[in-house]
Design a protein around this motif. Structure first.
Motif, PDB file in Angstrom:
ATOM      1  N   PHE A 163      18.129 -18.779 -14.522  1.00  0.00           N
ATOM      2  CA  PHE A 163      17.570 -19.336 -15.749  1.00  0.00           C
ATOM      3  C   PHE A 163      17.787 -18.443 -16.964  1.00  0.00           C
ATOM      4  N   ILE A 164      18.391 -17.272 -16.750  1.00  0.00           N
ATOM      5  CA  ILE A 164      18.657 -16.370 -17.867  1.00  0.00           C
ATOM      6  C   ILE A 164      20.047 -16.662 -18.399  1.00  0.00           C
ATOM      7  N   ILE A 176      15.712 -14.156 -21.113  1.00  0.00           N
ATOM      8  CA  ILE A 176      14.525 -14.149 -20.262  1.00  0.00           C
ATOM      9  C   ILE A 176      14.466 -15.445 -19.459  1.00  0.00           C
ATOM     10  N   SER A 177      13.613 -15.446 -18.449  1.00  0.00           N
ATOM     11  CA  SER A 177      13.327 -16.692 -17.732  1.00  0.00           C
ATOM     12  C   SER A 177      11.851 -16.701 -17.359  1.00  0.00           C
ATOM     13  N   PHE A 178      11.318 -17.879 -17.131  1.00  0.00           N
ATOM     14  CA  PHE A 178       9.883 -17.964 -16.874  1.00  0.00           C
ATOM     15  C   PHE A 178       9.531 -19.059 -15.867  1.00  0.00           C
ATOM     16  N   PRO A 179      10.200 -19.091 -14.708  1.00  0.00           N
ATOM     17  CA  PRO A 179       9.765 -20.022 -13.668  1.00  0.00           C
ATOM     18  C   PRO A 179       8.414 -19.570 -13.112  1.00  0.00           C
ATOM     19  N   TYR A 209      12.192  -7.019 -14.688  1.00  0.00           N
ATOM     20  CA  TYR A 209      11.085  -6.551 -15.507  1.00  0.00           C
ATOM     21  C   TYR A 209      10.212  -7.757 -15.830  1.00  0.00           C
ATOM     22  N   ILE A 210       8.905  -7.546 -15.837  1.00  0.00           N
ATOM     23  CA  ILE A 210       7.967  -8.658 -15.975  1.00  0.00           C
ATOM     24  C   ILE A 210       7.006  -8.388 -17.130  1.00  0.00           C
ATOM     25  N   ALA A 233      12.895 -10.580 -17.063  1.00  0.00           N
ATOM     26  CA  ALA A 233      14.151 -10.164 -17.696  1.00  0.00           C
ATOM     27  C   ALA A 233      14.815  -9.131 -16.798  1.00  0.00           C
ATOM     28  N   LEU A 234      16.126  -8.958 -16.994  1.00  0.00           N
ATOM     29  CA  LEU A 234      16.872  -7.946 -16.260  1.00  0.00           C
ATOM     30  C   LEU A 234      16.998  -6.667 -17.074  1.00  0.00           C
TER      31      LEU A 234
END
Length: 275
Positions: A163-164, A176-179, A209-210, A233-234
């Protein structure tokens, strides 16, 4: 020795090459390979990509696979090899991605066998390269010391990374992604508890990273603010500033606040059964 397999010179990847050498997984592959057994598929494909030799040849043993993935090979439990045999046979050999000089179901764990990868039917690059995993990322996950299965850790990492989006241009949204945890669990066919444990391992090893502690007003109670979903995020820099809040506001359709800026009462939601 007569009958022994002659091993070609390996193409050893430099540390720089490992960061750009990758496997592309399609949306269909992500949908079809799930569950504790099915997630081993990704490990196997990345192992083959890392170890492919000149002219598409790979020589290995089943124990080579297990050792790289962090499994113990000092066991009399033969069933531990079943998933790996099945995936190599049904997903790689039977689908024409490779040929094998031996019957994968009867070889012993320390017996060398030889895979010849197909040039016409390339398993490493699909038409829908939806998400790329590099050898560098694969090795980092395999090197983690954890009781959690490496296939699960790779599955969670891959699910988040899909999702990024990698945007081009001068002005780009945060990568970023937010599942939700429930969404990840359903997507991988594992439990939410396993997802939570896997996220903690990946985070503690700085593979993801959260950002937490962001809040949105409850739909049913004015002035009451509840936590939003986590944002992943990575690169930790992607989680800095207000861009994360802006992205979440598009999802929730409401203003998102950092914890210290919440203009009302914070209330943490209790977990429902199965969440």
């Amino acid at each position: 020795m007569k009958g022994a397999i002659e091993i070609d010179t390996y193409i050893y990847l430099s540390e720089k090459d490992k960061q750009i050498t990758s496997v592309g997984f399609s949306k269909k592959e992500i949908k079809n390979h799930k569950g504790i057994s099915g997630l081993k598929y990704y490990l196997i494909i990345l192992y083959l990509r890392k170890h492919v030799q000149t002219f598409g040849q790979i020589t290995l043993t089943l124990n080579d696979l297990l050792q790289e993935f962090g499994y113990s090979t000092k066991t009399n439990n033969k069933s531990i090899y079943s998933d790996f045999r099945e995936i190599i046979k049904t997903e790689i050999i039977n689908k024409g991605y490779a040929s094998c000089n031996k019957d994968i179901f009867i070889i012993k764990p320390n017996d060398l066998f030889h895979l010849q990868m197909s040039y016409e039917n390339n398993i490493f690059f699909t038409e829908d390269n939806f998400v790329q995993i590099t050898i560098f990322e694969y090795e980092n996950i395999c090197s983690i010391s954890s009781k959690i299965n490496k296939s699960v850790l790779l599955g969670i990492y891959l699910y988040i990374k899909q999702f990024i989006m990698d945007y081009s241009g001068d002005i780009t949204p945060a990568k970023i992604s937010f599942p939700s945890k429930l969404q990840i669990a359903k997507g991988l066919d594992i439990s939410v508890q396993t997802v939570e444990s896997g996220l903690l391992v990946l985070e503690s090893n700085k593979l993801i990273y959260i950002r937490r502690d962001m809040f949105v007003e409850n739909k049913k109670e004015e002035g009451i603010y509840v936590p939003t979903r986590n944002v992943y995020a990575l690169d930790p820099k992607e989680l800095e500033g207000k861009s994360v809040l802006i992205e979440l506001e598009r999802i929730y359709g409401k203003r998102i606040y950092n914890k210290e800026d919440v203009p009302g009462e914070i209330r943490y939601l209790t977990k429902s059964k199965g969440e």
